[in-house]
Design a protein around this motif. Structure first.
Motif, PDB file in Angstrom:
ATOM      1  N   ARG A   1      33.757  55.344  49.864  1.00  0.00           N
ATOM      2  CA  ARG A   1      35.101  54.939  49.443  1.00  0.00           C
ATOM      3  C   ARG A   1      35.825  54.209  50.572  1.00  0.00           C
TER       4      ARG A   1
ATOM      5  N   ARG B   1      40.114  45.094  51.133  1.00  0.00           N
ATOM      6  CA  ARG B   1      41.420  44.713  51.702  1.00  0.00           C
ATOM      7  C   ARG B   1      41.243  43.657  52.803  1.00  0.00           C
TER       8      ARG B   1
ATOM      9  N   LEU C   1      45.202  50.600  27.577  1.00  0.00           N
ATOM     10  CA  LEU C   1      44.400  50.079  26.462  1.00  0.00           C
ATOM     11  C   LEU C   1      43.112  50.878  26.369  1.00  0.00           C
TER      12      LEU C   1
ATOM     13  N   MET D   1      41.528  43.076  42.547  1.00  0.00           N
ATOM     14  CA  MET D   1      40.453  43.433  43.476  1.00  0.00           C
ATOM     15  C   MET D   1      39.364  44.179  42.709  1.00  0.00           C
ATOM     16  N   THR D   2      38.139  44.059  43.193  1.00  0.00           N
ATOM     17  CA  THR D   2      37.037  44.795  42.573  1.00  0.00           C
ATOM     18  C   THR D   2      35.993  45.133  43.624  1.00  0.00           C
ATOM     19  N   HIS D   3      35.261  46.235  43.405  1.00  0.00           N
ATOM     20  CA  HIS D   3      34.128  46.559  44.277  1.00  0.00           C
ATOM     21  C   HIS D   3      33.081  47.320  43.480  1.00  0.00           C
TER      22      HIS D   3
ATOM     23  N   ASP E   1      36.485  41.737  37.646  1.00  0.00           N
ATOM     24  CA  ASP E   1      35.689  42.969  37.692  1.00  0.00           C
ATOM     25  C   ASP E   1      34.248  42.641  38.055  1.00  0.00           C
TER      26      ASP E   1
ATOM     27  N   GLU F   1      37.065  45.567  31.362  1.00  0.00           N
ATOM     28  CA  GLU F   1      37.792  46.019  32.556  1.00  0.00           C
ATOM     29  C   GLU F   1      38.652  44.869  33.119  1.00  0.00           C
TER      30      GLU F   1
ATOM     31  N   ARG G   1      49.102  54.129  38.533  1.00  0.00           N
ATOM     32  CA  ARG G   1      47.753  54.047  37.958  1.00  0.00           C
ATOM     33  C   ARG G   1      46.807  53.183  38.787  1.00  0.00           C
ATOM     34  N   GLY G   2      47.074  53.053  40.084  1.00  0.00           N
ATOM     35  CA  GLY G   2      46.143  52.344  40.969  1.00  0.00           C
ATOM     36  C   GLY G   2      46.351  50.849  41.060  1.00  0.00           C
TER      37      GLY G   2
ATOM     38  N   LYS H   1      42.612  44.910  33.726  1.00  0.00           N
ATOM     39  CA  LYS H   1      43.214  44.642  35.037  1.00  0.00           C
ATOM     40  C   LYS H   1      44.177  43.458  34.992  1.00  0.00           C
TER      41      LYS H   1
END
Ligand SMILES: CC(C)(COP(=O)(O)OP(=O)(O)OC[C@H]1O[C@@H](n2cnc3c(N)ncnc32)[C@H](O)[C@@H]1OP(=O)(O)O)[C@@H](O)C(=O)NCCC(=O)NCCS
Length: 242
Positions: A39, A47, A164, A82-84, A105, A150, A69-70, A154
């Motif tokens: 993580r 970032r 949703l 952002m995505t990982h 995503d 996703e 909610r992030g 986002k």
């Protein structure tokens, strides 16, 4: 990889490794101090990518902390996503004067666990996904459908704050053009007026990574829009660290 999926005035930055030069602002460090290494790595590298995208847009490097909610909290002049996933981190960032929202995503190009497709897909999506899986087995179409949904979420959630379900969006994939469209199915009276009810995106399946990306251009009067677009300085794309 992300660059080819988005308009040229969206800044992108991505990485397939976790570089040593990643740094965190104190408010970010506090959020991640007890996290497991996996993580920490994805949080930090994505970032680091965000800072590179800020640089591309001429915006000073700033912390990106999660809000409700992030949702990533950007400077008011920016919209981004952002995505990982394993082996990939990516960011798309744009000027809020030019784009209402961006959603991206990334997923590994590998099938979803048993039973997941049936829980996220509408009947017509299920048929089309199975058809595509037979025709082009190199792409995990079930995982790609998940990724597109996703990306829709986002794009939608930061604008509306409205949740949703996966079956609230009907996704239509164009396999040849590598595009997709999504339409929200809930009653328009229920859907927030602050977000679009339909989305257009692009997808890719390269180097083991599936990517889905949506950019919603800002609405503005034609004449004023032409002036605004010209007044923005040009963007030099951040090079990929891949
Ligand atoms: C929020 C969610 C979309 C994140 O997707 P994911 O594949 O688990 O994770 P990704 O690595 O692609 O993206 C994580 C990043 O998404 C961003 N994010 C988290 N919550 C978000 C939200 N509500 N809205 C927009 N972006 C969000 C953050 O930047 C996060 O990075 P960080 O944790 O380092 O800050 C997912 O966990 C989720 O809740 N999905 C259910 C809702 C949904 O997709 N419905 C489909 C409707 S059609």
């Amino acid at each position: 990889m992300l660059t080819k999926l988005l308009p040229s005035d969206v800044a992108t930055a991505e990485s397939t490794v976790d570089p040593d030069e990643v740094f965190l602002f104190p408010e970010e460090e506090r959020l991640i101090s007890n996290a497991v290494p996996k993580r920490r790595a994805e949080f930090g590298t994505v970032r680091w990518c965000a800072r590179r995208a800020m640089g591309t847009l001429g915006v000073p490097a700033a912390p990106v902390v999660p809000g409700r909610r992030g949702v990533p909290q950007w400077d008011a002049s920016l919209v981004g996503s952002m995505t990982h996933c394993a082996g990939y981190r990516g960011v798309a960032l744009a000027r809020a004067s030019e784009f209402t929202a961006v959603g991206i995503d990334a997923e590994p190009n590998a099938p979803l666990p048993d039973g997941v497709l049936e829980s996220i897909a509408l009947p017509q999506e299920l048929r089309r996904t199975r058809e595509l899986a037979r025709a082009v087995p190199e792409v995990a179409w079930d995982r790609l459908l998940f990724s597109m949904k996703e990306a829709v979420y986002k794009t939608w959630f930061p604008l509306t704050g409205q949740e949703l379900d996966f079956t609230d969006a009907l996704v239509t994939v164009d396999a040849g053009l590598e595009t997709f469209r999504a339409r929200l199915l809930p009653d328009p009276g229920w859907l927030s007026p602050d977000g679009p009810a339909a989305f257009s995106g692009r997808w890719s399946a390269d180097d083991g990574v599936l990517l889905s990306a949506i950019a919603v251009p800002a609405a503005r009067p034609a004449a004023a829009g032409a002036r605004t677009a010209r007044s923005a300085p040009p963007i030099h794309r951040a090079g990929s660290a891949c």
